[in-house]
Motif scaffolding. Structure first.
Motif, short mmCIF file in Angstrom:
data_model
loop_
_atom_site.label_atom_id
_atom_site.label_comp_id
_atom_site.label_asym_id
_atom_site.label_seq_id
_atom_site.Cartn_x
_atom_site.Cartn_y
_atom_site.Cartn_z
N VAL A 138 0.86 -1.19 0.00
CA VAL A 138 0.00 0.00 0.00
C VAL A 138 0.89 1.23 0.00
O VAL A 138 1.75 1.38 0.88
N GLU A 139 0.69 2.06 -1.01
CA GLU A 139 1.49 3.28 -1.16
C GLU A 139 0.53 4.44 -1.41
O GLU A 139 -0.23 4.39 -2.40
N SER A 140 0.52 5.41 -0.52
CA SER A 140 -0.41 6.55 -0.62
C SER A 140 -1.85 6.07 -0.80
O SER A 140 -2.58 6.56 -1.66
N GLY A 141 -2.23 5.05 -0.05
CA GLY A 141 -3.61 4.55 -0.08
C GLY A 141 -3.93 3.63 -1.24
O GLY A 141 -5.03 3.07 -1.32
N GLU A 161 2.36 0.33 3.79
CA GLU A 161 1.80 -0.87 4.42
C GLU A 161 2.11 -2.07 3.53
O GLU A 161 2.22 -1.93 2.30
N VAL A 162 2.23 -3.22 4.16
CA VAL A 162 2.40 -4.47 3.41
C VAL A 162 1.48 -5.51 4.04
O VAL A 162 1.36 -5.59 5.26
N GLY A 178 -1.69 -1.18 8.86
CA GLY A 178 -2.21 0.13 8.46
C GLY A 178 -3.70 0.12 8.17
O GLY A 178 -4.35 -0.93 8.17
N PRO A 179 -4.24 1.32 7.90
CA PRO A 179 -5.70 1.45 7.72
C PRO A 179 -6.24 0.71 6.49
O PRO A 179 -7.33 0.14 6.56
#
Lengths: 273, 273
Positions: free
Chosen positions: A187-190, A231-232, A255-256
């Motif tokens: 996850v990168e910038s949502g 996030e991963v 993460g979210p």
């Protein structure tokens, strides 16, 4: 009949715990399989499992009577509640050496213990390592969940004696492809990213579900990129979504986006996360 | 006991025609095998078969009691004369999913009909085609005769409905590697060349015997090179040496080097070529 009394394994629709030596699944890994989470007697991801199984049978020219297998499946699941089901479709016995002509096909259904969810891994996440066993390029087989799984066995063996919850496999060019038994998501910038599987890897049911329900970017992923994202998480259709909390010294909090996707899968599994 | 009366298949040293569903050979192709020509109760290439089998078991961390297997092998061959023997060593049952820890290993010995030699193929040669199924790169598995053979099955299937006697497989860069069930040899100015197998392919017993007894050059081989050489032959330890007489319109006569090597193998097989 309760699930305790029902036979745990069927071969070609009959209770059995063995297959003929001549089965090409045993001789050559000439077959495919699905490992399926069953919830209250139902299969939450049924359509995606069925689609991959039948697509793979077509791609590998495996004989399959879809109507018959569906009947076997319904009969097998009758009276069962929660657990993991493995369906195997092999080319059966017949043919001559590698030549598959004349082989009739075979189905195997097996029932395994339920996976408790949510477990500590889904809650707390897992640490992962990079395996040294590379994932070879094989475009004829890439994406399919076939029975040629020696690379996964060797990679999984690297985790023994460690505390890592999963091993990440890279291809021959060092691209990160997947876990030994799970797909990988960044996850990168949502935005959710998952590695491209056109040369190797298994196109998992959870991965395909995510690609249908979210805007997932399919891309080439390097180790450096992986270690730099927000996030991963890893996932498959049996254990759901599991946060990755560390890799090579890099640490993450679940993460979210990971938690949101995890909850969506828990809902399909009728689990209170 | 005559070979007609002796059981054709043994599992773990006992007559049996089935293996447990849980055998990892069936679940994952987690094992190796040897297909062996038996001549008058003896194995002409015994040392090379044994070396590859034990090397591969070590490379894949497959449990193997060598002394026990040798005893099983001697007992199995007692009273048998000429035929093809297949030995399989799998990781057996146990482990959990891909994780092999705790699996105990299993041996299977099976007896097949003799291959008549010299047959029309060794005399007249075969025409070969290029298969479209590529041979994927998998350095962790390359050279070993493991049970993950789906690519060979798919390639061999391409020959059905044709008159070709073997299909040649190429890797992802178009290098010619081997036949679906044989190794490949080229002869140029009297010199034998065989493709490099460090990224894919099976390092056959006949190939290893040839590399020990002749000055064989191991090289990268393109389609164009193949079609330009003086002689081409294929071979394995069961059928021996078979001349290639045509490929993609190019025609060859069985040449002097091919015939000489073929005779040497016939002598090992006690065959009058």
């Amino acid at each position: 009949m309760s699930s305790e009394q029902a036979p745990m394994f069927w071969v070609d629709g009959e209770p059995a715990t063995a297959v003929p030596l001549t089965d090409r699944g045993f001789q050559y890994g000439d077959g495919v399989f699905e490992t399926i989470r069953v919830v209250q007697g139902q299969i939450p991801f049924f359509d995606l499992h069925w689609q991959r199984l039948t697509d793979s049978c077509r791609a590998l020219s495996l004989p399959l009577d879809e109507v018959l297998l569906r009947t076997q499946l319904n009969d097998f699941l009758a009276g069962r509640q929660d657990g993991t089901l493995k369906i195997m479709v092999t080319r059966g016995s017949g043919g001559r050496g590698y030549n598959p002509a004349g082989a009739g096909g075979r189905t195997v259904l097996g029932w395994f213990a339920p996976v408790p969810l949510p477990d500590h891994r889904s809650r707390d996440g897992v640490s992962v390592m990079f395996c040294t066993t590379p994932l070879g390029h094989s475009p004829a087989l890439a994406g399919h969940k076939h029975l040629n799984r020696l690379e996964q066995v060797l990679a999984r063996d690297e985790l023994n004696g460690t505390d890592f919850g999963e091993g990440l496999m890279q291809d021959l060019q060092g691209r990160v492809i997947e876990g030994t038994m799970s797909n990988l998501f960044l996850v990168e910038s949502g935005r959710i990213i998952t590695p491209d599987l056109s040369l190797c890897g298994v196109n998992g049911v959870l991965r395909r579900w995510l690609c249908q329900s979210e805007a997932v970017t399919i891309a080439s992923v390097s180790r450096e990129q992986l270690l730099a994202v927000d996030e991963v998480f890893i996932g498959n259709s049996v254990m759901g979504v599991v946060p990755v909390v560390s890799c090579e010294g890099r640490q993450w909090q679940p993460g979210p986006v990971t938690r949101r996707v995890q909850q969506e899968v828990f809902q399909l599994f009728h689990v209170d996360g």
